[in-house]
Scaffold this motif. Sequence first.
Motif, PDB file in Angstrom:
ATOM      1  N   GLY A  45       0.779  -1.226   0.000  1.00 11.03           N
ATOM      2  CA  GLY A  45       0.000   0.000   0.000  1.00 11.03           C
ATOM      3  C   GLY A  45       0.810   1.275   0.000  1.00 11.03           C
ATOM      4  N   LEU A  46       2.143   1.185  -0.005  1.00 13.04           N
ATOM      5  CA  LEU A  46       2.965   2.392  -0.028  1.00 13.04           C
ATOM      6  C   LEU A  46       3.044   2.958  -1.442  1.00 13.04           C
ATOM      7  CD1 LEU A  46       6.021   1.389   2.206  1.00 13.04           C
ATOM      8  CD2 LEU A  46       4.081   2.833   2.848  1.00 13.04           C
ATOM      9  N   SER A  47       3.194   4.263  -1.522  1.00 13.13           N
ATOM     10  CA  SER A  47       3.414   4.898  -2.812  1.00 13.13           C
ATOM     11  C   SER A  47       4.830   4.584  -3.295  1.00 13.13           C
ATOM     12  CB  SER A  47       3.234   6.412  -2.686  1.00 13.13           C
ATOM     13  OG  SER A  47       4.237   6.951  -1.831  1.00 13.13           O
ATOM     14  N   GLN A  48       5.102   4.873  -4.557  1.00 13.03           N
ATOM     15  CA  GLN A  48       6.442   4.650  -5.094  1.00 13.03           C
ATOM     16  C   GLN A  48       7.470   5.465  -4.326  1.00 13.03           C
ATOM     17  OE1 GLN A  48       7.441   2.478  -7.323  1.00 13.03           O
ATOM     18  NE2 GLN A  48       9.585   3.154  -7.238  1.00 13.03           N
ATOM     19  N   SER A  49       7.121   6.711  -4.016  1.00 17.06           N
ATOM     20  CA  SER A  49       8.032   7.568  -3.260  1.00 17.06           C
ATOM     21  C   SER A  49       8.287   6.997  -1.871  1.00 17.06           C
ATOM     22  CB  SER A  49       7.451   8.979  -3.157  1.00 17.06           C
ATOM     23  OG  SER A  49       8.293   9.820  -2.399  1.00 17.06           O
ATOM     24  N   GLY A  50       7.226   6.496  -1.230  1.00 21.21           N
ATOM     25  CA  GLY A  50       7.375   5.917   0.096  1.00 21.21           C
ATOM     26  C   GLY A  50       8.274   4.696   0.088  1.00 21.21           C
ATOM     27  N   ARG A  51       8.129   3.844  -0.929  1.00 24.78           N
ATOM     28  CA  ARG A  51       8.976   2.653  -1.017  1.00 24.78           C
ATOM     29  C   ARG A  51      10.437   3.029  -1.244  1.00 24.78           C
ATOM     30  NH1 ARG A  51       4.410   0.563  -3.825  1.00 24.78           N
ATOM     31  NH2 ARG A  51       5.315   1.159  -5.835  1.00 24.78           N
ATOM     32  N   GLU A  52      10.671   4.053  -2.059  1.00 24.19           N
ATOM     33  CA  GLU A  52      12.052   4.464  -2.323  1.00 24.19           C
ATOM     34  C   GLU A  52      12.714   5.026  -1.066  1.00 24.19           C
ATOM     35  OE1 GLU A  52      12.047   7.163  -5.574  1.00 24.19           O
ATOM     36  OE2 GLU A  52      11.421   5.658  -7.058  1.00 24.19           O
ATOM     37  N   VAL A  53      11.976   5.818  -0.295  1.00 23.57           N
ATOM     38  CA  VAL A  53      12.541   6.368   0.940  1.00 23.57           C
ATOM     39  C   VAL A  53      12.783   5.250   1.952  1.00 23.57           C
ATOM     40  CG1 VAL A  53      12.085   7.878   2.907  1.00 23.57           C
ATOM     41  CG2 VAL A  53      11.571   8.663   0.595  1.00 23.57           C
ATOM     42  N   ALA A  54      11.853   4.302   2.047  1.00 23.65           N
ATOM     43  CA  ALA A  54      12.036   3.170   2.962  1.00 23.65           C
ATOM     44  C   ALA A  54      13.253   2.344   2.559  1.00 23.65           C
ATOM     45  CB  ALA A  54      10.781   2.304   2.980  1.00 23.65           C
ATOM     46  N   ASP A  55      13.435   2.132   1.262  1.00 16.44           N
ATOM     47  CA  ASP A  55      14.603   1.380   0.786  1.00 16.44           C
ATOM     48  C   ASP A  55      15.896   2.127   1.104  1.00 16.44           C
ATOM     49  OD1 ASP A  55      12.951  -0.583  -0.183  1.00 16.44           O
ATOM     50  OD2 ASP A  55      12.946   0.162  -2.247  1.00 16.44           O
ATOM     51  N   ALA A  56      15.868   3.460   0.960  1.00 13.59           N
ATOM     52  CA  ALA A  56      17.059   4.256   1.263  1.00 13.59           C
ATOM     53  C   ALA A  56      17.412   4.160   2.744  1.00 13.59           C
ATOM     54  CB  ALA A  56      16.830   5.712   0.860  1.00 13.59           C
ATOM     55  N   LEU A  57      16.410   4.188   3.613  1.00 14.08           N
ATOM     56  CA  LEU A  57      16.664   4.058   5.049  1.00 14.08           C
ATOM     57  C   LEU A  57      17.178   2.664   5.390  1.00 14.08           C
ATOM     58  CD1 LEU A  57      13.559   5.946   6.496  1.00 14.08           C
ATOM     59  CD2 LEU A  57      15.952   6.643   6.695  1.00 14.08           C
ATOM     60  N   GLU A  58      16.699   1.659   4.666  1.00  8.92           N
ATOM     61  CA  GLU A  58      17.171   0.295   4.908  1.00  8.92           C
ATOM     62  C   GLU A  58      18.633   0.149   4.502  1.00  8.92           C
ATOM     63  OE1 GLU A  58      15.238  -4.129   4.517  1.00  8.92           O
ATOM     64  OE2 GLU A  58      14.877  -2.700   2.897  1.00  8.92           O
ATOM     65  N   ARG A  59      19.020   0.809   3.417  1.00  2.40           N
ATOM     66  CA  ARG A  59      20.410   0.735   2.953  1.00  2.40           C
ATOM     67  C   ARG A  59      21.345   1.571   3.815  1.00  2.40           C
ATOM     68  NH1 ARG A  59      18.009   2.078  -1.949  1.00  2.40           N
ATOM     69  NH2 ARG A  59      19.060   4.113  -1.830  1.00  2.40           N
ATOM     70  N   ARG A  60      20.919   2.790   4.138  1.00  5.09           N
ATOM     71  CA  ARG A  60      21.808   3.760   4.771  1.00  5.09           C
ATOM     72  C   ARG A  60      21.721   3.764   6.293  1.00  5.09           C
ATOM     73  NH1 ARG A  60      23.603   8.043   1.913  1.00  5.09           N
ATOM     74  NH2 ARG A  60      23.394   9.317   3.799  1.00  5.09           N
ATOM     75  N   GLY A  61      20.618   3.278   6.839  1.00  2.77           N
ATOM     76  CA  GLY A  61      20.397   3.439   8.268  1.00  2.77           C
ATOM     77  C   GLY A  61      19.841   4.823   8.557  1.00  2.77           C
ATOM     78  N   ALA A  62      19.933   5.265   9.797  1.00 11.15           N
ATOM     79  CA  ALA A  62      19.384   6.568  10.190  1.00 11.15           C
ATOM     80  C   ALA A  62      19.974   7.673   9.325  1.00 11.15           C
ATOM     81  CB  ALA A  62      19.673   6.830  11.662  1.00 11.15           C
ATOM     82  N   SER A  63      19.100   8.544   8.791  1.00  7.52           N
ATOM     83  CA  SER A  63      19.544   9.570   7.838  1.00  7.52           C
ATOM     84  C   SER A  63      18.804  10.875   8.073  1.00  7.52           C
ATOM     85  CB  SER A  63      19.294   9.110   6.394  1.00  7.52           C
ATOM     86  OG  SER A  63      19.917   7.873   6.129  1.00  7.52           O
ATOM     87  N   PHE A  64      19.484  11.972   7.767  1.00  7.20           N
ATOM     88  CA  PHE A  64      18.858  13.283   7.806  1.00  7.20           C
ATOM     89  C   PHE A  64      18.053  13.496   6.530  1.00  7.20           C
ATOM     90  CE2 PHE A  64      22.587  13.786  10.566  1.00  7.20           C
ATOM     91  CZ  PHE A  64      21.988  14.328  11.701  1.00  7.20           C
ATOM     92  N   LEU A  65      17.140  14.449   6.581  1.00  7.79           N
ATOM     93  CA  LEU A  65      16.290  14.722   5.423  1.00  7.79           C
ATOM     94  C   LEU A  65      17.097  15.042   4.168  1.00  7.79           C
ATOM     95  CD1 LEU A  65      13.412  15.133   4.287  1.00  7.79           C
ATOM     96  CD2 LEU A  65      13.568  17.506   5.038  1.00  7.79           C
ATOM     97  N   PRO A  66      18.100  15.931   4.222  1.00  9.57           N
ATOM     98  CA  PRO A  66      18.881  16.203   2.997  1.00  9.57           C
ATOM     99  C   PRO A  66      19.561  14.958   2.433  1.00  9.57           C
ATOM    100  CG  PRO A  66      19.279  17.907   4.640  1.00  9.57           C
ATOM    101  CD  PRO A  66      18.522  16.821   5.327  1.00  9.57           C
ATOM    102  N   GLU A  67      19.978  14.047   3.309  1.00  8.01           N
ATOM    103  CA  GLU A  67      20.610  12.815   2.834  1.00  8.01           C
ATOM    104  C   GLU A  67      19.611  11.937   2.088  1.00  8.01           C
ATOM    105  OE1 GLU A  67      24.050  12.176   6.252  1.00  8.01           O
ATOM    106  OE2 GLU A  67      22.029  11.382   6.604  1.00  8.01           O
ATOM    107  N   LEU A  68      18.368  11.907   2.568  1.00  8.39           N
ATOM    108  CA  LEU A  68      17.342  11.117   1.888  1.00  8.39           C
ATOM    109  C   LEU A  68      16.967  11.744   0.551  1.00  8.39           C
ATOM    110  CD1 LEU A  68      15.046  10.235   4.927  1.00  8.39           C
ATOM    111  CD2 LEU A  68      16.592   8.705   3.695  1.00  8.39           C
TER     112      LEU A  68
END
Length: 324
Positions: free
Chosen positions: A94-117
Amino acid sequence: LQIVKQLQGYEISAAAWESEVLRRRVARYTPDLLDRLCLSGEVMWGRLSPHPSLLLDDATLRNRRIRPTRVAPVAIFLREDAPWLLDSPAQRNGLSQSGREVADALERRGASFLPELVKATGQLTSQVEDALWELAAAGLVTADGFENLRALIDPKRRRGEGSSRLKMPRHAAGRWALLDLPHTAPSPDERADTFARQLLLRWGVIFRDLLARETLAPAWRDLLMALRRMEARGEIRGGRFVSGFLGEQFARPEAVDLLRSIRRTPSDLALKIAAADPLNLAGIILPGSRISPLSAQSVGFAQEILGGHRPPLQIGVRNCRGAL
């Protein structure tokens, strides 16, 4: 911190936590009190109950987008107690494409600031903000501070509106991270035992009818076994503490003493709470109709002692400003 300990494991709408609940429970409450607890690592926040869209199996409904709102349920809890509160892993249906991409980025990078995402996903800042709000509403992410959540639920702040004197920073400085399950999860019996202790801390006296809005609690039969074990060890007391309700009841010893002292020395009682507060028990164990915790109302309780006669609690409701 004591209020957080008492309320942890209970979800309240995101926009009501500070404006409706904490401001009425904590004397001279200011947002920085909660921020300091979060940034110190003692306290964290997040949605603990699964979003309905994440539980759908039908292929058509599974792709329905999660739409975050200001009334999305959120819990505030001690970081050390996360293992027994985070009961099951959240899915990403049920996530949007944008939501899935941000979730994937957090999974790869770990805790991140907004500019990093923003850099990692190649999306616009506004798109990442929307995605984070979607993930927070789905129970998939949390952040270093509560300020991150404030920045998302305040539409004027996100649009950069406001006078120069009162204008708040559009983005919070804290990092975002996935709300992951701990590596060592407690057994069902351990979770039931810990949750029973939490409910006793919150209510003092507990019985089945009282838990109507405890959506995160284990099944009553599991709690009952834990409570019976605690009674057998002499940690709590069983008995009949509140009349008019069927089933077993249990209480902390200090709660029993308090009930006895109130009965010996009755006095006038007046209390006004927000509908979002857990104490909104109208229509559950108190007279009157149920009042939605999402409603823009305050709930008043009054008890008068006249000539030794104790009439039933009277409940009054009125609209109040500052509602969701």
